[in-house]
Enzyme design. Sequence first.
Site, short mmCIF file in Angstrom:
data_model
loop_
_atom_site.label_atom_id
_atom_site.label_comp_id
_atom_site.label_asym_id
_atom_site.label_seq_id
_atom_site.Cartn_x
_atom_site.Cartn_y
_atom_site.Cartn_z
N ASP A 91 0.87 -1.18 0.00
CA ASP A 91 0.00 0.00 0.00
C ASP A 91 0.90 1.23 0.00
O ASP A 91 1.82 1.33 0.84
CB ASP A 91 -0.88 -0.02 1.27
CG ASP A 91 -1.98 1.02 1.20
OD1 ASP A 91 -1.68 2.16 0.79
OD2 ASP A 91 -3.11 0.69 1.57
N VAL A 92 0.65 2.17 -0.91
CA VAL A 92 1.55 3.34 -1.00
C VAL A 92 1.50 4.22 0.25
O VAL A 92 2.34 5.11 0.41
CB VAL A 92 1.26 4.22 -2.24
CG1 VAL A 92 1.69 3.53 -3.52
CG2 VAL A 92 -0.17 4.69 -2.30
N LYS A 128 -4.70 16.31 -7.43
CA LYS A 128 -4.03 16.27 -8.74
C LYS A 128 -3.33 17.59 -9.06
O LYS A 128 -2.27 17.61 -9.68
CB LYS A 128 -5.06 15.92 -9.83
CG LYS A 128 -5.59 14.48 -9.72
CD LYS A 128 -4.46 13.48 -9.83
CE LYS A 128 -4.92 12.05 -9.87
NZ LYS A 128 -3.83 11.09 -10.07
N THR A 164 -10.63 2.65 -18.15
CA THR A 164 -9.90 1.80 -17.20
C THR A 164 -10.89 1.36 -16.13
O THR A 164 -12.05 1.78 -16.14
CB THR A 164 -8.76 2.57 -16.47
OG1 THR A 164 -9.35 3.59 -15.67
CG2 THR A 164 -7.75 3.18 -17.40
N TYR A 171 -10.43 15.38 -5.23
CA TYR A 171 -9.64 14.82 -6.34
C TYR A 171 -8.85 15.94 -7.04
O TYR A 171 -7.65 15.81 -7.30
CB TYR A 171 -10.58 14.11 -7.32
CG TYR A 171 -9.88 13.35 -8.43
CD1 TYR A 171 -9.23 12.15 -8.17
CD2 TYR A 171 -9.89 13.82 -9.74
CE1 TYR A 171 -8.59 11.45 -9.20
CE2 TYR A 171 -9.26 13.14 -10.77
CZ TYR A 171 -8.61 11.95 -10.49
OH TYR A 171 -7.98 11.26 -11.52
N1 NAP Z 1 -8.83 6.58 -16.08
C1 NAP Z 1 -8.99 7.87 -16.27
O1 NAP Z 1 -9.90 8.30 -16.97
C2 NAP Z 1 -8.04 8.86 -15.64
C3 NAP Z 1 -8.14 10.21 -16.03
C4 NAP Z 1 -7.28 11.12 -15.46
C5 NAP Z 1 -6.33 10.71 -14.54
N2 NAP Z 1 -6.26 9.40 -14.19
C6 NAP Z 1 -5.26 9.03 -13.19
O2 NAP Z 1 -4.45 8.01 -13.71
C7 NAP Z 1 -3.96 7.17 -12.67
C8 NAP Z 1 -4.28 5.72 -13.00
O3 NAP Z 1 -5.68 5.59 -13.11
P1 NAP Z 1 -6.37 4.31 -13.75
O4 NAP Z 1 -7.57 4.81 -14.48
O5 NAP Z 1 -5.36 3.48 -14.41
O6 NAP Z 1 -6.91 3.64 -12.41
P2 NAP Z 1 -7.01 2.11 -11.94
O7 NAP Z 1 -7.21 1.20 -13.10
O8 NAP Z 1 -8.00 2.13 -10.84
O9 NAP Z 1 -5.55 1.87 -11.36
C9 NAP Z 1 -5.11 2.49 -10.17
C10 NAP Z 1 -3.86 1.81 -9.71
O10 NAP Z 1 -3.48 2.40 -8.46
C11 NAP Z 1 -3.26 1.35 -7.52
N3 NAP Z 1 -3.55 1.83 -6.18
C12 NAP Z 1 -4.66 2.48 -5.75
N4 NAP Z 1 -4.58 2.72 -4.44
C13 NAP Z 1 -3.37 2.23 -4.03
C14 NAP Z 1 -2.70 2.16 -2.78
N5 NAP Z 1 -3.25 2.67 -1.67
N6 NAP Z 1 -1.49 1.57 -2.73
C15 NAP Z 1 -0.92 1.04 -3.85
N7 NAP Z 1 -1.51 1.09 -5.06
C16 NAP Z 1 -2.72 1.66 -5.15
C17 NAP Z 1 -4.21 0.24 -7.95
O11 NAP Z 1 -3.76 -1.03 -7.51
P3 NAP Z 1 -4.35 -1.88 -6.29
O12 NAP Z 1 -5.82 -1.66 -6.24
O13 NAP Z 1 -3.92 -3.28 -6.62
O14 NAP Z 1 -3.63 -1.35 -5.11
C18 NAP Z 1 -4.05 0.32 -9.46
O15 NAP Z 1 -2.90 -0.38 -9.86
C19 NAP Z 1 -4.67 7.64 -11.38
O16 NAP Z 1 -3.81 8.46 -10.66
C20 NAP Z 1 -5.84 8.46 -11.92
O17 NAP Z 1 -6.22 9.47 -11.01
C21 NAP Z 1 -7.08 8.46 -14.71
#
Ligand code: NAP
Length: 250
Positions: A60-61, A158, A189, A154
């Site tokens: 966990d981060v 960010k 995602t 959020y």
């Molecule tokens: N998808 C979008 O539309 C979008 C748009 C703008 C920005 N973003 C940003 O892009 C990044 C990735 O998003 P995503 O869409 O790929 O999300 P995702 O599929 O939910 O992936 C999030 C990742 O973060 C890990 N994570 C979450 N909480 C954690 C914790 N406490 N400790 C360790 N790992 C943790 C999760 O792994 P575990 O659950 O296994 O821990 C997972 O690998 C995020 O920062 C998000 O805010 C996404």
Amino acid sequence: MELKNQKILIIGASSGIGKAAAIKLAKEGARVVLVARSEDKLKEVIESCPGEGHQYFAIDVKDEKLLDNAILAASKDIDEPFTGLVYSAGREGTIPLKFVKNDLLNDILQVNTIPAILITKILQKKGVFALDGGSIVFISSVMGNLGQPAKVAYCMSKGALVAASKALALELAPKKIRVNCISPGMVTTEMSSKVLDSISEESILNIKRMHPLGIGNVDDIVNGIQFLLSEKSKWITGIDLVIDGGYSAQ
Ligand SMILES: NC(=O)c1ccc[n+]([C@@H]2O[C@H](COP(=O)([O-])OP(=O)(O)OC[C@H]3O[C@@H](n4cnc5c(N)ncnc54)[C@H](OP(=O)(O)O)[C@@H]3O)[C@@H](O)[C@H]2O)c1
């Protein structure tokens, strides 16, 4: 944009953007070290990564000590310093102001923002990061620069990441370590699917309308990550690369 001889730490690598980045960077020749909480998912991602010497740590981060131990272990196990970091761990938060509490604000910072800075600090320990520099990429969001109702927590997390990346870019430039952000619009995602599943058809249509080029996919973001990790961006630091299908042009 080959990444041979690179060793990249990817935080949030078990799904979404981080997972896609791990697989693509490994395909381009990088050795990857993956971090997230879900061990099962990390194992699956490692199995999809071509090449050898990849590692994962189920952490966990929020746990700085475990992160420190894992990063030091990874830098010793395979005797090669890190050349890059991708910080993609994140949690969503759609909470109207009247429900916002101190705990929520702290919790979102503890996942989306603070570990990116602490991990960058751990990477500065002796022998952990390459002496001839490298590249750090934080995944922020268009919401780091633009507001949305019910997104105060959020957006705050960010926006802080973008500001932190600029300060770190200046502090680490003498070591030839570049620090940049990528700010995605909505890409498909697990995280974005959860958001879309929880809102009305009308809200979904609105989100689609706000992306003139449509909703993106993880590869759109991974291409930017690869560029910022590669030599092609060697004179770029302290920027926020917006990849959003036109969302913020409006
Ligand atoms: N998808 C979008 O539309 C979008 C748009 C703008 C920005 N973003 C940003 O892009 C990044 C990735 O998003 P995503 O869409 O790929 O999300 P995702 O599929 O939910 O992936 C999030 C990742 O973060 C890990 N994570 C979450 N909480 C954690 C914790 N406490 N400790 C360790 N790992 C943790 C999760 O792994 P575990 O659950 O296994 O821990 C997972 O690998 C995020 O920062 C998000 O805010 C996404």
